[in-house]
Design a protein around this motif. Structure first.
Motif, PDB file in Angstrom:
ATOM      1  N   PHE A   1       0.824  -1.207   0.000  1.00 59.19           N
ATOM      2  CA  PHE A   1       0.000   0.000   0.000  1.00 59.19           C
ATOM      3  C   PHE A   1       0.861   1.262   0.000  1.00 59.19           C
ATOM      4  N   MET A   2       1.972   1.201   0.741  1.00 57.21           N
ATOM      5  CA  MET A   2       2.834   2.387   0.807  1.00 57.21           C
ATOM      6  C   MET A   2       3.451   2.691  -0.554  1.00 57.21           C
ATOM      7  N   CYS A   3       3.759   1.649  -1.281  1.00 60.21           N
ATOM      8  CA  CYS A   3       4.310   1.820  -2.620  1.00 60.21           C
ATOM      9  C   CYS A   3       3.322   2.586  -3.506  1.00 60.21           C
ATOM     10  N   LEU A   4       2.057   2.208  -3.408  1.00 62.88           N
ATOM     11  CA  LEU A   4       1.033   2.883  -4.197  1.00 62.88           C
ATOM     12  C   LEU A   4       0.857   4.321  -3.736  1.00 62.88           C
TER      13      LEU A   4
ATOM     14  N   LYS B   1       1.278  10.006  -4.549  1.00 62.73           N
ATOM     15  CA  LYS B   1       1.725  11.293  -4.009  1.00 62.73           C
ATOM     16  C   LYS B   1       2.544  12.053  -5.042  1.00 62.73           C
ATOM     17  N   ALA B   2       3.304  11.284  -5.824  1.00 63.22           N
ATOM     18  CA  ALA B   2       4.147  11.896  -6.839  1.00 63.22           C
ATOM     19  C   ALA B   2       3.319  12.457  -8.000  1.00 63.22           C
TER      20      ALA B   2
ATOM     21  N   PRO C   1       2.960   8.397 -16.325  1.00 66.56           N
ATOM     22  CA  PRO C   1       2.958   7.826 -14.980  1.00 66.56           C
ATOM     23  C   PRO C   1       4.338   7.924 -14.359  1.00 66.56           C
ATOM     24  N   GLN C   2       4.380   8.008 -13.057  1.00 64.57           N
ATOM     25  CA  GLN C   2       5.669   8.079 -12.384  1.00 64.57           C
ATOM     26  C   GLN C   2       6.237   6.678 -12.276  1.00 64.57           C
TER      27      GLN C   2
ATOM     28  N   CYS D   1       8.697   5.390  -7.021  1.00 61.34           N
ATOM     29  CA  CYS D   1       8.390   6.206  -5.851  1.00 61.34           C
ATOM     30  C   CYS D   1       9.562   7.119  -5.593  1.00 61.34           C
ATOM     31  N   ARG D   2       9.255   8.244  -5.019  1.00 63.08           N
ATOM     32  CA  ARG D   2      10.361   9.098  -4.587  1.00 63.08           C
ATOM     33  C   ARG D   2      10.845   8.605  -3.245  1.00 63.08           C
ATOM     34  N   ARG D   3      12.081   8.822  -2.993  1.00 60.68           N
ATOM     35  CA  ARG D   3      12.614   8.435  -1.690  1.00 60.68           C
ATOM     36  C   ARG D   3      12.033   9.332  -0.616  1.00 60.68           C
TER      37      ARG D   3
END
Ligand SMILES: Nc1nc2c(ncn2[C@@H]2O[C@H](COP(=O)(O)OP(=O)(O)OP(=O)(O)O)[C@@H](O)[C@H]2O)c(=O)[nH]1
Ligand SMILES: [Mg+2]
Length: 208
Positions: free
Chosen positions: A165-168, A173-174, A190-191, A194-196
């Motif tokens: 879920f955090m990955c999504l 968010k990006a 699409p991004q 994920c950004r760090r």
């Protein structure tokens, strides 16, 4: 500022693959002792903090059984921000049925820019595995999805369940235009990653 963004994530797949248990694990931190087949949809939510922003993750735990979902399908896909497809690693039919679930999703005009991930659940049942990782990986690649193999039951896997879920959330968010719920307003590209996370914040971790 001050507004908490809400991300709607739906969890889709055959009955009995463990959708309810996975969403429970993410939102409540535990494995439910006993579950009943989901009727329609159950809503769970969790507020997470990423790079100093609070985001409400609204998880739609959908019914896998046709008779319990047919009146709800339109609601599942409306304004969805991300889709989690789940199969059971110990049940090949739940894997081969994924193509039907993907077709249903595509048939509801879900933008190709809406991120999707594939989850093989019940990895704790090591002796019963029917779906080899290599096959699942090939399928995930072909459909431009990340693959997670995990277990809602095994407490040691709970970080992996969170990572789904955090990955999504990281990816969403990006995509700056959220929370505009109209997918037509989304950015053209699409991004890919994920950004760090800001390491100084010390909050959460970016799984990608
Ligand atoms: N061993 C094992 N069992 C699991 C796991 N996740 C779920 N189960 C079991 O699988 C069964 C079905 O789990 P549910 O989460 O209710 O399945 P579901 O996908 O929500 O099913 P529907 O609501 O009918 O679509 C239950 O008996 C769970 O205890 C897991 O990671 N490992
Ligand atoms: Mg369920």
């Amino acid at each position: 500022p001050g507004d908490t963004r809400i991300f709607k994530i739906i969890v889709i797949g055959d009955s009995n693959v463990g959708k309810t248990c996975l969403t429970f694990r993410f939102c409540g931190g535990t494995f439910p002792g006993k579950t009943e087949a989901t009727i329609g949809v159950d809503f769970r939510e969790k507020t997470v903090e990423i790079e100093g922003e609070r985001i409400k993750v609204q998880v739609w735990d959908t019914a896998g059984q046709e008779r319990f979902r047919k009146s709800m399908v339109e609601h599942y896909y409306r304004n969805v921000h991300a889709v989690v497809f789940v199969y059971d690693v110990t049940k090949m039919s739940s894997f081969t049925n994924l193509k039907t679930w993907i077709e249903e999703c595509n048939g509801h005009a879900v933008s190709p820019l809406v991120p999707r991930v594939l989850v093989g659940n019940k990895c704790d049942l090591k002796d019963l595995i029917q779906v080899p990782s290599s096959l699942a990986l090939k399928f995930a690649d072909a459909h431009n999805m990340l693959l997670f193999e995990t277990s809602a039951k095994d407490p040691q896997e709970s970080q992996n369940v969170d990572a789904i879920f955090m990955c999504l959330v990281c990816r969403l968010k990006a995509q700056r235009l959220l929370p505009c719920r109209d997918t037509e307003g989304w950015p053209a590209q699409p991004q890919p990653h994920c950004r760090r996370l800001d390491e100084a914040s010390g909050k959460g971790s970016c799984p990608c």
